[in-house]
Design an enzyme around this catalytic site. Structure first.
Site: not given
Length: 121
Positions: A8, A56, A61, A81, A88, A91, A97
């Site tokens: 980030h 991103g 991502d 962060d 996003h 994403d 996951r």
């Protein structure tokens, strides 16, 4: 081996420092780095070689997640962060996951990333 690098905005300087600190290890083990676009640009400006995806928020991502699902990513280092808002976030959650679904090591802070990288020795 391929390691995906994401950070980030508030963590990009930390990521550049982390990668520079471990650059010799990555070279010694022939580790390829891929990164989201803006993080990758920061790494390139620091003189590091990296394959860049989109930024991103523009789908980077998701591009990394796609490579991960295809078995092309062996580890993800993502300096998040936790106090910031990120457009996003969906994403980001999807990528994290998929790391769990596909059993790919994921470090979301410097301490965890250091442990993962040390395991390469």
């Amino acid at each position: 081996m391929t390691i995906a690098i994401i950070a980030h905005d508030g963590k990009k300087a930390d990521m550049v420092g982390f990668i520079k600190d471990h650059h010799q290890l990555f070279n010694r083990h022939n580790i390829r780095l891929i990164a989201t676009g803006t993080t990758g640009a920061h790494l390139e400006r620091a003189g590091l070689e990296v394959e860049k995806m989109l930024s991103g928020p523009m789908g980077g991502d998701a591009q990394i997640a796609s490579r991960l699902v295809e078995g092309e990513v062996d580890m993800v280092i993502f300096f998040r962060d936790p106090l910031g808002k990120h457009p996003h976030e969906v994403d980001v959650n999807m990528l994290m996951r998929l790391c769990d679904v596909h059993n790919v090591p994921l470090a979301t802070n410097m301490a965890a990333a250091t442990r993962l990288v040390q395991s390469l020795e």
